[in-house]
Every structure is written in structure tokens, then in C-alpha cells.
Design a protein around this motif. Sequence first.
Motif, PDB file in Angstrom:
ATOM      1  N   LEU A 288       0.791  -1.236   0.000  1.00  0.00           N
ATOM      2  CA  LEU A 288       0.000   0.000   0.000  1.00  0.00           C
ATOM      3  C   LEU A 288       0.820   1.280   0.000  1.00  0.00           C
ATOM      4  CD1 LEU A 288      -2.708  -1.024   2.640  1.00  0.00           C
ATOM      5  CD2 LEU A 288      -2.785  -1.319   0.156  1.00  0.00           C
ATOM      6  N   LEU A 289       2.060   1.242   0.450  1.00  0.00           N
ATOM      7  CA  LEU A 289       2.806   2.477   0.648  1.00  0.00           C
ATOM      8  C   LEU A 289       3.207   3.150  -0.654  1.00  0.00           C
ATOM      9  CD1 LEU A 289       5.041   1.636   3.729  1.00  0.00           C
ATOM     10  CD2 LEU A 289       2.649   2.344   3.599  1.00  0.00           C
ATOM     11  N   ASP A 290       3.465   2.359  -1.687  1.00  0.00           N
ATOM     12  CA  ASP A 290       3.705   2.874  -3.041  1.00  0.00           C
ATOM     13  C   ASP A 290       2.368   2.831  -3.774  1.00  0.00           C
ATOM     14  OD1 ASP A 290       4.104   2.534  -5.974  1.00  0.00           O
ATOM     15  OD2 ASP A 290       6.230   2.651  -5.471  1.00  0.00           O
ATOM     16  N   LYS A 291       1.919   3.984  -4.284  1.00  0.00           N
ATOM     17  CA  LYS A 291       0.572   4.050  -4.860  1.00  0.00           C
ATOM     18  C   LYS A 291       0.412   3.218  -6.133  1.00  0.00           C
ATOM     19  CE  LYS A 291      -0.690   8.372  -2.645  1.00  0.00           C
ATOM     20  NZ  LYS A 291      -1.095   9.783  -2.785  1.00  0.00           N
ATOM     21  N   TYR A 292       1.511   3.010  -6.867  1.00  0.00           N
ATOM     22  CA  TYR A 292       1.434   2.115  -8.020  1.00  0.00           C
ATOM     23  C   TYR A 292       1.245   0.676  -7.553  1.00  0.00           C
ATOM     24  CZ  TYR A 292       2.723  -0.655 -12.073  1.00  0.00           C
ATOM     25  OH  TYR A 292       2.726  -1.584 -13.082  1.00  0.00           O
ATOM     26  N   HIS A 293       2.021   0.259  -6.564  1.00  0.00           N
ATOM     27  CA  HIS A 293       1.856  -1.099  -6.024  1.00  0.00           C
ATOM     28  C   HIS A 293       0.462  -1.268  -5.418  1.00  0.00           C
ATOM     29  CE1 HIS A 293       6.515  -1.217  -5.443  1.00  0.00           C
ATOM     30  NE2 HIS A 293       6.160  -1.441  -6.697  1.00  0.00           N
ATOM     31  N   GLN A 294      -0.046  -0.204  -4.780  1.00  0.00           N
ATOM     32  CA  GLN A 294      -1.393  -0.248  -4.218  1.00  0.00           C
ATOM     33  C   GLN A 294      -2.433  -0.475  -5.308  1.00  0.00           C
ATOM     34  OE1 GLN A 294      -4.359   3.045  -2.428  1.00  0.00           O
ATOM     35  NE2 GLN A 294      -2.493   2.835  -1.200  1.00  0.00           N
TER      36      GLN A 294
ATOM     37  N   SER B 132       2.513  11.340  -7.225  1.00  0.00           N
ATOM     38  CA  SER B 132       3.730  10.803  -6.639  1.00  0.00           C
ATOM     39  C   SER B 132       3.405   9.442  -6.040  1.00  0.00           C
ATOM     40  CB  SER B 132       4.264  11.724  -5.534  1.00  0.00           C
ATOM     41  OG  SER B 132       4.613  12.981  -6.048  1.00  0.00           O
ATOM     42  N   ARG B 133       4.286   8.481  -6.270  1.00  0.00           N
ATOM     43  CA  ARG B 133       4.019   7.138  -5.776  1.00  0.00           C
ATOM     44  C   ARG B 133       4.204   7.018  -4.267  1.00  0.00           C
ATOM     45  NH1 ARG B 133       6.687   2.991 -10.146  1.00  0.00           N
ATOM     46  NH2 ARG B 133       6.469   1.609  -8.323  1.00  0.00           N
ATOM     47  N   ARG B 134       5.027   7.872  -3.676  1.00  0.00           N
ATOM     48  CA  ARG B 134       5.248   7.823  -2.233  1.00  0.00           C
ATOM     49  C   ARG B 134       5.081   9.215  -1.633  1.00  0.00           C
ATOM     50  NH1 ARG B 134       7.991   3.829   0.560  1.00  0.00           N
ATOM     51  NH2 ARG B 134       7.147   5.017   2.293  1.00  0.00           N
ATOM     52  N   HIS B 135       4.639   9.245  -0.382  1.00  0.00           N
ATOM     53  CA  HIS B 135       4.675  10.433   0.468  1.00  0.00           C
ATOM     54  C   HIS B 135       3.750  11.559   0.025  1.00  0.00           C
ATOM     55  CE1 HIS B 135       8.940   9.204   2.004  1.00  0.00           C
ATOM     56  NE2 HIS B 135       7.989   8.382   2.397  1.00  0.00           N
ATOM     57  N   GLY B 136       2.734  11.276  -0.759  1.00  0.00           N
ATOM     58  CA  GLY B 136       1.761  12.306  -1.083  1.00  0.00           C
ATOM     59  C   GLY B 136       0.622  12.291  -0.063  1.00  0.00           C
ATOM     60  N   TYR B 137       0.210  13.458   0.407  1.00  0.00           N
ATOM     61  CA  TYR B 137      -0.932  13.548   1.314  1.00  0.00           C
ATOM     62  C   TYR B 137      -1.474  14.962   1.265  1.00  0.00           C
ATOM     63  CZ  TYR B 137       1.983  16.093   4.670  1.00  0.00           C
ATOM     64  OH  TYR B 137       2.775  17.035   5.270  1.00  0.00           O
ATOM     65  N   ASP B 138      -2.751  15.111   1.678  1.00  0.00           N
ATOM     66  CA  ASP B 138      -3.404  16.427   1.703  1.00  0.00           C
ATOM     67  C   ASP B 138      -3.214  17.184   0.386  1.00  0.00           C
ATOM     68  OD1 ASP B 138      -4.315  15.965   4.192  1.00  0.00           O
ATOM     69  OD2 ASP B 138      -2.995  17.354   5.231  1.00  0.00           O
TER      70      ASP B 138
ATOM     71  N   GLN C 199      11.040   9.874 -13.499  1.00  0.00           N
ATOM     72  CA  GLN C 199       9.659   9.501 -13.787  1.00  0.00           C
ATOM     73  C   GLN C 199       9.207   8.234 -13.077  1.00  0.00           C
ATOM     74  OE1 GLN C 199      11.756  10.675 -16.024  1.00  0.00           O
ATOM     75  NE2 GLN C 199      10.759  12.049 -17.464  1.00  0.00           N
ATOM     76  N   SER C 200      10.142   7.370 -12.682  1.00  0.00           N
ATOM     77  CA  SER C 200       9.759   6.106 -12.060  1.00  0.00           C
ATOM     78  C   SER C 200       9.073   6.312 -10.710  1.00  0.00           C
ATOM     79  CB  SER C 200      10.980   5.200 -11.877  1.00  0.00           C
ATOM     80  OG  SER C 200      11.878   5.763 -10.943  1.00  0.00           O
ATOM     81  N   LEU C 201       9.111   7.541 -10.179  1.00  0.00           N
ATOM     82  CA  LEU C 201       8.464   7.814  -8.909  1.00  0.00           C
ATOM     83  C   LEU C 201       7.040   8.340  -9.087  1.00  0.00           C
ATOM     84  CD1 LEU C 201      11.369   9.398  -6.848  1.00  0.00           C
ATOM     85  CD2 LEU C 201      10.626   7.028  -6.973  1.00  0.00           C
ATOM     86  N   PHE C 202       6.507   8.263 -10.317  1.00  0.00           N
ATOM     87  CA  PHE C 202       5.177   8.796 -10.585  1.00  0.00           C
ATOM     88  C   PHE C 202       4.244   7.737 -11.148  1.00  0.00           C
ATOM     89  CE2 PHE C 202       8.035  12.420 -10.763  1.00  0.00           C
ATOM     90  CZ  PHE C 202       7.388  13.315  -9.929  1.00  0.00           C
ATOM     91  N   LEU C 203       2.974   7.974 -10.913  1.00  0.00           N
ATOM     92  CA  LEU C 203       1.881   7.139 -11.391  1.00  0.00           C
ATOM     93  C   LEU C 203       0.988   8.011 -12.263  1.00  0.00           C
ATOM     94  CD1 LEU C 203      -0.134   4.635 -11.070  1.00  0.00           C
ATOM     95  CD2 LEU C 203      -0.979   5.816  -9.042  1.00  0.00           C
ATOM     96  N   LEU C 204       0.557   7.468 -13.385  1.00  0.00           N
ATOM     97  CA  LEU C 204      -0.351   8.184 -14.280  1.00  0.00           C
ATOM     98  C   LEU C 204      -1.656   7.410 -14.338  1.00  0.00           C
ATOM     99  CD1 LEU C 204       0.002  10.716 -16.151  1.00  0.00           C
ATOM    100  CD2 LEU C 204       0.336   9.104 -18.038  1.00  0.00           C
TER     101      LEU C 204
END
Length: 386
Positions: free
Chosen positions: A98-104, A142-148, A176-181
Amino acid sequence: MKRVGVIGGGQLAWMMADAAQKLGVELVVQTPSENDPAVSIAKETIFAPVDDAAATGILANKCDIITFENEFVNLQALTDLAQQGVCFRPKLEALAPLLDKYHQRCYLRDLGLPVPRFFALDDVENIKSKIEYLGFPVVLKSRRHGYDGQGTFIIQDFASLEEKLSCESTTQTSNQSLFLLEEFIPFERELAIIAARSVEGEIVTYPVVETQQEQQVCRRVIAPAQITPNQVAEIEAIAHTLLNSLEVVGIFGIELFLGADGKVLVNEIAPRTHNSGHFSLDACETSQFEQHLRAVCGLPLGNPALQCPGAIMVNLLGYENSDSDYQSQRQKIAEIPQAHLHWYGKTESRPGRKLGHVTVLLDNPNRESAIANDIAHSIESIWYPR
């Protein structure tokens, strides 16, 4: 008396205080700053960043169980502690997908749960073909650490996408590998459900709520959401499927989209107490904070039902850089009938920062939505400068 370690010392940990006292639980907090809200209510504090596994080792020696107020942790480093017998609830294996939004997204899809179409942005050569498949607008995350709202961008065209990727990559010294589209969902409304699972596998769910966002930040929550019984049942089934699959112990927040066609899609999962459940402090028999402590301590789960026909929760967000405590505005808001104001005691205000919230209990179930919006407008007209 059980001692529960909490990684993170923000308002979510602070709001566990009353429940901890009621249940005879002592809280020990790991948090970086003496000004963090939960420091004032903790039995003891370890002053260290939440991703400092060495500090978590010290925390573990002072506690029976460790739980999480946020998910900005170093999972790999914590695994060493788990292998040494430290009890984490939820367990680290439940957090891992769950912590990486792509993996989630991949995990939810593979469970057969409905999600927007998505891609990992790891191949620059194929971005255009992915955009052609999704169509504009698209959502860049962002795949990690995005909030609010941080790390989430709605992109209208290819030039804006290239500019945002370049800017974010430079800022984060990343790529780019740290992003989800993912596809943009023209939803009718946004929904959320708080669900808890016990050590024995019992699951309870709170009423499905409507969340109202502005600039990807939650401004209001209306409980319960005005949706069909079938939609409620579908969302509850999603919660059961997810929590059972992960074998969660504790509270999870699940955010969803309701499309104009009536279809439900899962947006994001928060493996902790969540802003969309704050109404439960005043409107439910068992708050989400008490429920979480009950679950992680192995106690029977409480009744999550509303004790009133409905409620509206309004976040009090910072709108300036200031060290004011906004006493005058808070006093006026507290005078609203059936209002319950929770002030987090943060020493600094900045635009978008959550400084507190107010929940107003509603008496009329048939006119909830209109009444709730009127109350929200009254609160916000007091709080925000004209």
C-alpha cells in the motif's frame, strides 16, 4: 496496563488520547518535534523522524505493540525489528502493498476491486501511447509520500505533463519512475468508509460518508452519504475483501469515487485512522480512534453506529503563515448549536495545513444534505477571511 507505541505524533495520534485513557492504555510516541500535537498527551516521547528505525527499536523496548499514525516509514528497516519479535499492528506485510501508490493500484486490481485505469510512469518513450489510451485530462501522482493534495496533479495537456515532470523531478532529485499516471474520473461525488478488523478477524464498518475536496484537500465530510443501499453494500464488501486479504489488525480508511453512472471505484487506501472518520469522535458510539486501539490491543471491537441522524465535519485549514491561535474565530464556531470543535494545538499556521476540525450533529435525516451545506458555509464564513 498495555503500552502502545505510535509512530507519528500529529493530530491523529493526539486524538487517541481520550480513548487511551478510557481503555487504560498508555501511549508512547515517536515524532520529530516537541511541538507536534501528540507530545502533550503521550506518556513518553521518542524525539526522532518517523522513518528512523533505530529510534523505533528504542520505542519497541518501551511498548507492547507498535502502530502507525502515518505511513512515511522505512518498511525495509522495520522488517528487521519484526524479525526480532517486535509486534506491529497492522503487520508490516499488510502495509507493504500500500505504501507505493502504483503497487497499491496493482494490488487492488489483482484483488478484482474496481480502480481507475493506470500506468507506472517508468518508460519515457511510451508516455505518448499511454496518454492516447487514457486521454486528457489525466492525473499525475507521486508514488510515495503524497498527502493532503501534495503530489497529486490534474494535467490538461502533454506540454503541461512534460513541464510538471521536469519540475517535480528537479525538486525531488528523482525521475519519472516515482510517478503514477491514471485516468481522470469525472465523478459525481467522492466517498469514504472507515473499517476496522480485530485480531480474531472480526470486521466492523462505519457509515459511508461523502467527502468534499478542494484542490485535492478534504474540506468537509457528510455522514452518512446519500447513496443507495446497493452502493453501501458494495462499498462495505470492498472493505471486507481488502481487510481480509491483507489480514489487517486496526483501522483503515478507504477513499472512493462514485461515477455519474452509479459505479464505484476505489481511489486510495490509508492504513490508519483517517480524516474522513473524524466525525466518529462526536457522532458515533465508538470513535475510530478508540476502535483502532481496541483492535491493536486485542480488545473486542466497539459499535461504530451513528448516535444521531447525521453529522457534518468541517476541516479548519490554514490560509496564511501565522502563529495565531485564532481564538476569536474558534469561539464563534463553538457557539454553533451541537458543534464540537477540536483544535490540534499546532504552533504554526500555513496555507492548507490542518489546524483543527469541527463536527456538527444533525437532527433531521430527511434534509441532511441541504442543512449540512448551510452549516458548512456558516463555519467557513467565520473561519476564512472575506
